[in-house]
Write an enzyme that holds these catalytic residues in place. Structure first.
Site, PDB file in Angstrom:
ATOM      1  N   ASP A 168      -4.389   2.343 -23.953  1.00  0.00           N
ATOM      2  CA  ASP A 168      -4.137   1.156 -22.744  1.00  0.00           C
ATOM      3  C   ASP A 168      -3.600   1.834 -21.490  1.00  0.00           C
ATOM      4  O   ASP A 168      -3.425   1.179 -20.630  1.00  0.00           O
ATOM      5  CB  ASP A 168      -3.426  -0.012 -23.131  1.00  0.00           C
ATOM      6  CG  ASP A 168      -1.967   0.418 -23.695  1.00  0.00           C
ATOM      7  OD1 ASP A 168      -1.680   1.460 -23.436  1.00  0.00           O
ATOM      8  OD2 ASP A 168      -0.933  -0.499 -23.787  1.00  0.00           O
ATOM      9  N   GLY A 169      -3.131   3.006 -21.505  1.00  0.00           N
ATOM     10  CA  GLY A 169      -2.779   3.620 -20.006  1.00  0.00           C
ATOM     11  C   GLY A 169      -1.175   3.929 -20.155  1.00  0.00           C
ATOM     12  O   GLY A 169      -0.645   4.619 -19.396  1.00  0.00           O
ATOM     13  N   GLU A 170      -0.582   3.454 -21.166  1.00  0.00           N
ATOM     14  CA  GLU A 170       0.878   3.434 -21.212  1.00  0.00           C
ATOM     15  C   GLU A 170       1.033   5.008 -21.398  1.00  0.00           C
ATOM     16  O   GLU A 170       0.596   5.644 -22.230  1.00  0.00           O
ATOM     17  CB  GLU A 170       1.522   2.492 -22.170  1.00  0.00           C
ATOM     18  CG  GLU A 170       3.095   2.475 -22.389  1.00  0.00           C
ATOM     19  CD  GLU A 170       3.385   1.351 -23.278  1.00  0.00           C
ATOM     20  OE1 GLU A 170       3.097   0.318 -23.251  1.00  0.00           O
ATOM     21  OE2 GLU A 170       4.408   1.707 -24.346  1.00  0.00           O
TER      22      GLU A 170
ATOM     23  N   ARG B 164      11.105   7.571   2.367  1.00  0.00           N
ATOM     24  CA  ARG B 164      10.954   7.006   3.555  1.00  0.00           C
ATOM     25  C   ARG B 164      11.670   5.663   3.704  1.00  0.00           C
ATOM     26  O   ARG B 164      11.856   5.426   4.771  1.00  0.00           O
ATOM     27  CB  ARG B 164       9.456   7.227   4.082  1.00  0.00           C
ATOM     28  CG  ARG B 164       9.269   8.310   4.316  1.00  0.00           C
ATOM     29  CD  ARG B 164       7.467   8.513   4.790  1.00  0.00           C
ATOM     30  NE  ARG B 164       6.792   8.635   3.601  1.00  0.00           N
ATOM     31  CZ  ARG B 164       5.483   8.457   3.332  1.00  0.00           C
ATOM     32  NH1 ARG B 164       4.940   8.929   4.442  1.00  0.00           N
ATOM     33  NH2 ARG B 164       4.971   8.539   2.487  1.00  0.00           N
ATOM     34  N   GLN B 165      11.797   5.059   2.674  1.00  0.00           N
ATOM     35  CA  GLN B 165      12.248   3.554   2.595  1.00  0.00           C
ATOM     36  C   GLN B 165      13.922   3.862   2.352  1.00  0.00           C
ATOM     37  O   GLN B 165      14.100   3.811   0.944  1.00  0.00           O
ATOM     38  CB  GLN B 165      11.436   2.670   1.865  1.00  0.00           C
ATOM     39  CG  GLN B 165       9.790   2.531   2.167  1.00  0.00           C
ATOM     40  CD  GLN B 165       9.428   1.786   1.103  1.00  0.00           C
ATOM     41  OE1 GLN B 165       9.452   0.765   0.738  1.00  0.00           O
ATOM     42  NE2 GLN B 165       8.230   2.438   0.241  1.00  0.00           N
TER      43      GLN B 165
ATOM     44  N   HIS C 275      13.202  13.737   3.100  1.00  0.00           N
ATOM     45  CA  HIS C 275      12.826  13.322   4.204  1.00  0.00           C
ATOM     46  C   HIS C 275      14.105  12.896   4.931  1.00  0.00           C
ATOM     47  O   HIS C 275      14.180  13.098   6.255  1.00  0.00           O
ATOM     48  CB  HIS C 275      12.213  11.839   3.967  1.00  0.00           C
ATOM     49  CG  HIS C 275      11.655  11.089   5.060  1.00  0.00           C
ATOM     50  ND1 HIS C 275      10.711  12.003   6.333  1.00  0.00           N
ATOM     51  CD2 HIS C 275      11.913  10.117   5.568  1.00  0.00           C
ATOM     52  CE1 HIS C 275      10.536  11.081   7.127  1.00  0.00           C
ATOM     53  NE2 HIS C 275      11.339   9.958   7.117  1.00  0.00           N
TER      54      HIS C 275
ATOM     55  N   LYS D 148       7.388   9.612  19.970  1.00  0.00           N
ATOM     56  CA  LYS D 148       6.387   8.776  19.135  1.00  0.00           C
ATOM     57  C   LYS D 148       6.581   7.417  18.776  1.00  0.00           C
ATOM     58  O   LYS D 148       7.908   7.255  18.442  1.00  0.00           O
ATOM     59  CB  LYS D 148       5.929   9.680  18.144  1.00  0.00           C
ATOM     60  CG  LYS D 148       6.120   9.173  16.654  1.00  0.00           C
ATOM     61  CD  LYS D 148       5.425  10.134  15.391  1.00  0.00           C
ATOM     62  CE  LYS D 148       6.301   9.542  14.177  1.00  0.00           C
ATOM     63  NZ  LYS D 148       5.971  10.509  13.119  1.00  0.00           N
TER      64      LYS D 148
ATOM     65  N   ARG E  57       5.105   4.034  16.485  1.00  0.00           N
ATOM     66  CA  ARG E  57       4.172   3.712  15.401  1.00  0.00           C
ATOM     67  C   ARG E  57       3.615   2.498  15.394  1.00  0.00           C
ATOM     68  O   ARG E  57       4.511   1.364  15.257  1.00  0.00           O
ATOM     69  CB  ARG E  57       4.724   3.743  13.909  1.00  0.00           C
ATOM     70  CG  ARG E  57       4.754   5.512  13.489  1.00  0.00           C
ATOM     71  CD  ARG E  57       4.774   5.362  12.092  1.00  0.00           C
ATOM     72  NE  ARG E  57       4.861   6.582  11.639  1.00  0.00           N
ATOM     73  CZ  ARG E  57       3.898   7.441  11.322  1.00  0.00           C
ATOM     74  NH1 ARG E  57       2.799   7.242  11.631  1.00  0.00           N
ATOM     75  NH2 ARG E  57       4.258   8.770  10.843  1.00  0.00           N
TER      76      ARG E  57
ATOM     77  N   ASP F  24       7.370  19.565  10.656  1.00  0.00           N
ATOM     78  CA  ASP F  24       7.810  18.297   9.927  1.00  0.00           C
ATOM     79  C   ASP F  24       8.051  18.641   8.616  1.00  0.00           C
ATOM     80  O   ASP F  24       7.645  19.698   7.886  1.00  0.00           O
ATOM     81  CB  ASP F  24       6.635  17.345  10.346  1.00  0.00           C
ATOM     82  CG  ASP F  24       7.380  15.841  10.376  1.00  0.00           C
ATOM     83  OD1 ASP F  24       8.450  15.630   9.995  1.00  0.00           O
ATOM     84  OD2 ASP F  24       6.535  15.112  10.951  1.00  0.00           O
TER      85      ASP F  24
HETATM   86  C1  R5P Z   1       8.232  10.642   9.568  1.00  0.00           C
HETATM   87  O1  R5P Z   1       9.498  10.309   9.878  1.00  0.00           O
HETATM   88  C2  R5P Z   1       7.869  11.775   8.841  1.00  0.00           C
HETATM   89  O2  R5P Z   1       8.683  12.875   9.147  1.00  0.00           O
HETATM   90  C3  R5P Z   1       6.416  12.358   9.442  1.00  0.00           C
HETATM   91  O3  R5P Z   1       6.355  12.588  10.459  1.00  0.00           O
HETATM   92  C4  R5P Z   1       5.457  11.409   8.917  1.00  0.00           C
HETATM   93  O4  R5P Z   1       5.616  10.954   7.440  1.00  0.00           O
HETATM   94  C5  R5P Z   1       4.191  11.994   8.959  1.00  0.00           C
HETATM   95  O5  R5P Z   1       3.269  11.043   8.669  1.00  0.00           O
HETATM   96  P1  R5P Z   1       1.448  11.049   9.317  1.00  0.00           P
HETATM   97  O6  R5P Z   1       1.147  12.209   8.618  1.00  0.00           O
HETATM   98  O7  R5P Z   1       1.206   9.857   8.541  1.00  0.00           O
HETATM   99  O8  R5P Z   1       1.888  11.106  10.702  1.00  0.00           O
END
Ligand code: R5P
Length: 310
Positions: free
Chosen positions: A38-40, A96-97, A130, A192, A194, A218
């Protein structure tokens, strides 16, 4: 043998785990990380690990199966009486969260830290988080190491002169500054916004880029939009050439095509993730296996890890 170093891998990046094992002159421990019909997920450690100093190598990029495999492997090792279990997470996903930036959202970085600890991890080894302060989400020791030596060696050999290191957003300025210092380049950054979670709009570029080779640095490339928009902006300002460098090649769907068709001449990433979506002549993948292998060896031998980076 008590305190023997044991290396185990889930399915997320078996190629990197094999390379690390090769560097350490070890074989990967025997474990079956499979699925029920079943994927478990089902994990079975196939050798004696009593008293072992066990390292489980598994990046936790989506799908969430990767994280779950890691948790279940840790649980299996703990129940099999490994002495110490280190989760080796070359890419720490869900990072990221890391705060409530809006009402009613989760802090997944803390949740994952709790899950790893409850599963039975005694320590964490990870690379280019991150946000470095995520270390504080753990109450167990964490070694946070950097892919910079690998990326810098490449740029030292291939980037030439007249360099500017560009942070494609405010969050990557610290990383950019370290690269600029080491490459003897000046530093610039992009302001930048978003408009939507996966779209990028460049507001301002700070830095002198005219006639320069701009290296954008980055931690993550996901959709590629941060790099692509920043690259286009610096070329409009007269830069001679643009290269992108990042540790974690998340490469969301469509990213490789977008990067390939973009103004960026070369995209240099590492193998923290085993991403099959990287089939492009523009993408160069460097290995962090030696760095991780050396860190594992030092943790096992109770030696300094930070001295790897001086
Ligand atoms: C953002 O805070 C990270 O450092 C990256 O800049 C980001 O996650 C890159 O995401 P994407 O390639 O979708 O622009």
């Amino acid at each position: 043998m008590p305190n023997e170093l044991g290396l185990f891998s889930g399915n997320a990046n078996a190629a990197l785990a094999s390379e690390i094992a090769g560097y350490l002159g070890l074989r990967l421990g025997e474990a079956v990380v499979g699925r029920f019909r079943d994927g478990e997920i089902s994990v079975s450690i196939s050798e004696n690990v009593r008293g072992m100093d066990a390292f489980v190598i598994q990046p936790t990029a989506p799908p969430a199966e990767n994280l779950l495999e890691l948790l279940i492997m840790i649980d299996a090792l703990k129940r099999a009486s490994a002495r110490r279990i280190t989760a080796v997470v070359p890419y720490f996903g869900y990072a990221r969260q890391d705060r409530k930036d809006r009402p009613r959202v989760a802090i997944t970085a803390k949740l994952v830290a709790n899950l790893l600890t409850v599963a039975g991890a005694d320590r964490i080894l990870t690379m280019d988080l991150h946000a470095p302060q995520i270390q504080g989400f753990f109450d167990i020791p964490m070694d946070h190491i950097y892919a910079a030596p690998v990326l810098l060696r490449y740029f030292d050999e291939h980037a030439g002169n007249d360099l500017v290191v560009m942070a494609p957003d405010i969050g990557s300025i610290k990383m950019g500054r370290a690269f600029a210092k080491r490459l003897g380049a000046s530093l610039g950054f992009v302001d930048k916004r978003r408009p939507r979670p996966d779209a990028t709009e460049v507001m301002n570029v700070v830095g002198e880029v005219e006639g320069k080779h701009v290296i954008m640095i980055d931690d993550i490339i996901s959709t590629g939009s941060s790099m692509i928009e920043a690259g286009s902006a610096v070329l409009r300002m007269g830069a001679a050439k643009v290269t992108a460098g990042a540790t974690h090649a998340l490469f969301a769907e469509g990213a490789v095509e977008a990067l390939t068709n973009s103004v960026i001449q070369e995209i240099v990433v590492t193998n923290t993730l085993n991403n099959e979506r990287r089939g492009s002549d523009k993408i160069r993948t460097l290995s962090v296996a030696e760095l991780l292998g050396e860190a594992i060896d030092r943790i096992h031998g109770e030696k300094s890890v930070s001295s790897l980076f001086v």
